[in-house]
Design a protein around this motif. Sequence first.
Motif, mmCIF file in Angstrom:
data_model
loop_
_atom_site.group_PDB
_atom_site.id
_atom_site.type_symbol
_atom_site.label_atom_id
_atom_site.label_comp_id
_atom_site.label_asym_id
_atom_site.label_seq_id
_atom_site.Cartn_x
_atom_site.Cartn_y
_atom_site.Cartn_z
ATOM 1 N N LEU A 260 5.094 -7.071 2.188
ATOM 2 C CA LEU A 260 6.231 -7.964 1.974
ATOM 3 C C LEU A 260 7.550 -7.207 2.049
ATOM 4 C CD1 LEU A 260 7.462 -10.693 1.136
ATOM 5 C CD2 LEU A 260 6.891 -10.134 -1.247
ATOM 6 N N ASP A 261 8.372 -7.576 3.043
ATOM 7 C CA ASP A 261 9.703 -6.986 3.170
ATOM 8 C C ASP A 261 10.632 -7.589 2.119
ATOM 9 O OD1 ASP A 261 11.799 -5.486 4.325
ATOM 10 O OD2 ASP A 261 12.450 -7.234 5.457
ATOM 11 N N MET A 289 5.424 -3.915 -1.409
ATOM 12 C CA MET A 289 6.808 -4.203 -1.036
ATOM 13 C C MET A 289 7.319 -3.092 -0.116
ATOM 14 S SD MET A 289 7.595 -7.048 -2.627
ATOM 15 C CE MET A 289 9.344 -7.018 -2.197
ATOM 16 N N THR A 290 8.142 -3.471 0.878
ATOM 17 C CA THR A 290 8.774 -2.491 1.756
ATOM 18 C C THR A 290 10.262 -2.781 1.834
ATOM 19 O OG1 THR A 290 8.398 -3.829 3.758
ATOM 20 C CG2 THR A 290 6.669 -2.268 3.136
ATOM 21 N N ARG A 301 11.897 -2.319 -10.926
ATOM 22 C CA ARG A 301 11.983 -3.771 -11.139
ATOM 23 C C ARG A 301 10.863 -4.520 -10.393
ATOM 24 N NH1 ARG A 301 14.299 -8.170 -8.522
ATOM 25 N NH2 ARG A 301 15.022 -6.869 -6.790
ATOM 26 N N LEU A 302 10.604 -4.142 -9.152
ATOM 27 C CA LEU A 302 9.618 -4.855 -8.357
ATOM 28 C C LEU A 302 8.190 -4.486 -8.758
ATOM 29 C CD1 LEU A 302 11.537 -4.718 -5.009
ATOM 30 C CD2 LEU A 302 10.935 -6.763 -6.261
ATOM 31 N N TYR A 310 5.501 0.211 -3.786
ATOM 32 C CA TYR A 310 6.824 0.002 -3.191
ATOM 33 C C TYR A 310 7.048 1.155 -2.235
ATOM 34 C CZ TYR A 310 11.867 -0.970 -2.911
ATOM 35 O OH TYR A 310 13.130 -1.273 -2.477
ATOM 36 N N LEU A 311 7.127 0.856 -0.926
ATOM 37 C CA LEU A 311 7.289 1.884 0.087
ATOM 38 C C LEU A 311 8.654 1.730 0.744
ATOM 39 C CD1 LEU A 311 3.765 1.777 1.790
ATOM 40 C CD2 LEU A 311 4.539 3.221 -0.097
ATOM 41 N N THR A 312 9.365 2.835 0.888
ATOM 42 C CA THR A 312 10.700 2.794 1.477
ATOM 43 C C THR A 312 10.617 2.992 2.991
ATOM 44 O OG1 THR A 312 10.980 5.158 1.013
ATOM 45 C CG2 THR A 312 11.828 3.597 -0.606
#
Length: 340
Positions: A260-261, A289-290, A301-302, A310-312
């Motif tokens: 999910l972007d 999340m990306t 937060r996410l 959470y991947l950047t």
Amino acid sequence: RHILKGGRHLLALINEVLDIERIEAGRIAIALEPAPLGEIVQETLDLIYPLAAKAGVRVHAEISGIPERSVLADRQRLKQVLLNLLSNGVKYNHPGGSVILCAEDVPQGRVRVKVSDTGMGISREKMDRLFTPFDRLGAEQRGIEGTGLGLALSKRLVEAMDGILGAESEEGKGSTFWVEFARAEMPVHDPEPETRAAVLSPAREASLSRTVLCIEDNLSNFDLVRHALARVPGIRLLPAMQGQLGFDLAREHQPDLILLDLHLPDIPGDEVLRRLREDPATRRIPVIMTSADAMPAQVDRLLKAGACAYLTKPLDIKKFLDHVKQILSDEAPSPAGQPH
């Protein structure tokens, strides 16, 4: 609650306006190539069938002549446009109604794809406002959700692919939307068959063991994910370029993993995550999340909101695949608590 709802709606509008602005400024990635119309139509129909069934609307394609046709277009963007037209045909229809998709050759070596519905139709006075951003032609008074930007965005995408989007409608009898592109010849040999194997039709490849839903509006980022997941055997990749569509597909297709972007053209990724976690049908589906936002507060937060990772961006492919393999392993919990 009302303030938050209004704020999220405003953010969705801003994101869609920015997407339209990127198209008009020529800063959106468009890859024109011969696109197999039959495959694209089948994949699109497979995604829309469950949503239509829930609304009590029949969707079918008059496939005569479709399989052998190819058009010069961006495959993923064309699918995004067709999904929008089909979902509108379902949303603005009535129980027992129908939506028909067909294709035909038109002059000057072009192909026209038409989506016709038996919905409420549009009056002649309102047709001139059809592709005006934010103008919902009174649909908001009927309680039908939307931002009034879907058709405007679709029209700009089609025109960015050197195509034409048009419409005909009669109030009380339904509407027909059509897109028109230059006809193209498919190459004899696929130069990268192994990298295309990841994007499959849900109905035709249901026997595969793992399904990944990628909610991402940037075509380059989606292609990177597709190429990366091609290294993992037995994965079926479902694409969605809008948050609401991604949420609907998650409910209907129950994927094993959702990518999910955070920044999407209609609703923000954190809102999609909230809906996924609040819905009993999707609350146990793992979500990665990306985003390019690497601020620790954002990540924290996410993760607290229910993301499992959470991947950047730009993605570290090895790290990305390690997360995917770990989540899809036999030890990982399956959606809705069912055994794999």
